[in-house]
Write an enzyme that holds these catalytic residues in place. Structure first.
Site: not given
Ligand SMILES: *Cc1c(COP(=O)(O)O)cnc(C)c1O
Length: 397
Positions: A188
């Protein structure tokens, strides 16, 4: 292999983590609070509650809104599983709203129609998870009007959108939503290894989130039902979880936050280069909303497969074979076996399904060099030009 995304770490990040390792607090210490207040300040939100990942953040955000059995949560089918699963964790039914064919975000027109039908049937949702797909918020202003009218709450799943803006303000300010959720997974925008955050302006929600993060425990006499037994005393007032983030992770997140503006600038630059250099290919490129400034977590192109003699899969496999770590975001969630078992089927959300049949996520991360990006572009051009039998306009239907 050039990945589609990866973290960008430097010595300052490493030093920040080491400093916590040498301190008294590995978890439940002061760095978590500094991370929370820094993120809340940056995003112009009243409160921040950091947890172990965004999936946990979505779960407790739903619980803080009292989502439970018999209730309904709606979200976009074009998202990661967690945006829907959080409803199921609470025992609620999950349903989806098809996407806009241009922004690839939840379609507000489809939402309005579905709400009208749901009002007639008595099946209105309690919670809508509005996913900021690829880093660009949905039409939150219009969604907030519908939320007011039909009486549901909105959680923005802004896992892709740390540092993005909407309607002139930072995503996370929660002007149009009850809460905003961020993810700090390494793919991210900024990372804490694993980590998530809920932002809100409502103190009662922040308090509930803190309780749910830590077993439903309180040390605040105002929230206890029994007189204190002594200085050691705490009470469990509801069923919570251990969803805590560590100070080690929070230190990394805090250090990464210092570099957010630089990351965003590079992502914007890379996006502009893609937009300019791919514009004459048989591709549909991202469409920008006027009110939303994307954080560019993903750079997705849609193959105009009707103009190509190669399939989506062939283009994907050829890019992978060339060492380009493309990906597909997302397999429509309603087509997952778990959701099919709840009655969803192919054809339920045609825009999301048509999008899935054409979408490819190209490499996009701050450490991607111009040379690497140019190599991606050259490969893509060669593939799309060679395979449609001479000239991208060979078929003009
Ligand atoms: C990555 C992601 C999540 C989950 O994130 P984590 O921190 O890995 O639990 C939830 N929603 C979206 C849209 C994502 O891209």
């Amino acid at each position: 292999m050039i990945p589609y995304s990866r973290q960008s770490l430097d010595q300052a990040d490493i030093d920040a983590v080491v400093q916590v390792l040498e301190s008294d607090w590995l978890t439940q210490g002061p760095t978590i609070e500094r991370f929370e207040t820094s993120m809340a300040a940056r995003c112009e939100a009243g409160f921040g509650v950091a947890v172990c990942n965004a999936t946990a953040a979505l779960h407790i955000a739903c619980l803080a809104l009292d989502l439970g059995p018999g209730d309904r949560l709606w979200t976009s089918p074009n998202t990661f599983l967690a945006s829907a699963n959080c409803g199921r964790y609470c025992g609620a039914d999950v349903d989806f709203v098809d996407i806009d064919p241009l922004t690839w975000n939840l379609d507000v027109v489809a939402l309005r129609h579905k709400l009208q039908a749901a009002e007639r049937d008595g099946t209105l949702p309690k919670v809508l998870v509005a996913v900021a797909f690829s880093g660009q918020s949905c039409d939150l202003r219009a969604i907030a009007e519908l939320a007011d009218h039909y009486g549901f709450s909105v959680i923005e799943d802004a896992s892709h959108a740390v540092g993005a803006r909407y309607a002139g303000r930072p995503v996370g300010c929660s002007e149009f939503t009850a809460m905003t959720v961020f993810s700090f997974h390494p793919v991210k925008i900024i990372t804490s290894g694993e980590g998530g955050l809920v932002l809100t302006n409502r103190p009662e929600l922040a308090e509930r989130l803190r309780s749910l993060r830590c077993h439903g425990m309180t040390r605040d006499p105002a929230h206890m039902s029994e007189p204190s037994h002594g200085p050691w005393y705490y009470e469990q007032v509801e069923l919570g979880f251990n969803y805590r983030i560590t100070d080690i992770q929070a230190a990394l997140g805090l250090s990464q936050l210092n570099k957010l503006d630089g990351f965003l600038a590079r992502r914007r630059e890379l996006a502009a280069r893609y937009q300019a250099r791919l514009s004459d290919l048989p591709l549909t490129l991202p469409t920008l909303q006027t009110e939303a400034e994307s954080a560019w977590h993903l750079y997705v192109v849609r193959l105009q497969t009707e103009r190509l003699s190669v399939t989506h899969r062939q283009v994907f496999e050829a890019l992978r074979a060339a060492g380009i770590g493309v990906n597909v975001h997302y397999i429509p969630v309603h087509l997952q076996p778990y959701y099919r078992a709840q009655g969803f089927k192919a054809g339920d959300f045609p825009c999301a399904e048509a999008y899935y049949a054409q979408a490819i996520s190209l490499p996009m991360f701050p450490g991607l060099t111009d040379e690497q990006q140019d190599a991606v572009i050259v490969h893509l051009k060669r593939l799309l030009a060679v395979t449609n039998g001479g000239g991208v306009n060979a078929r003009t239907d």
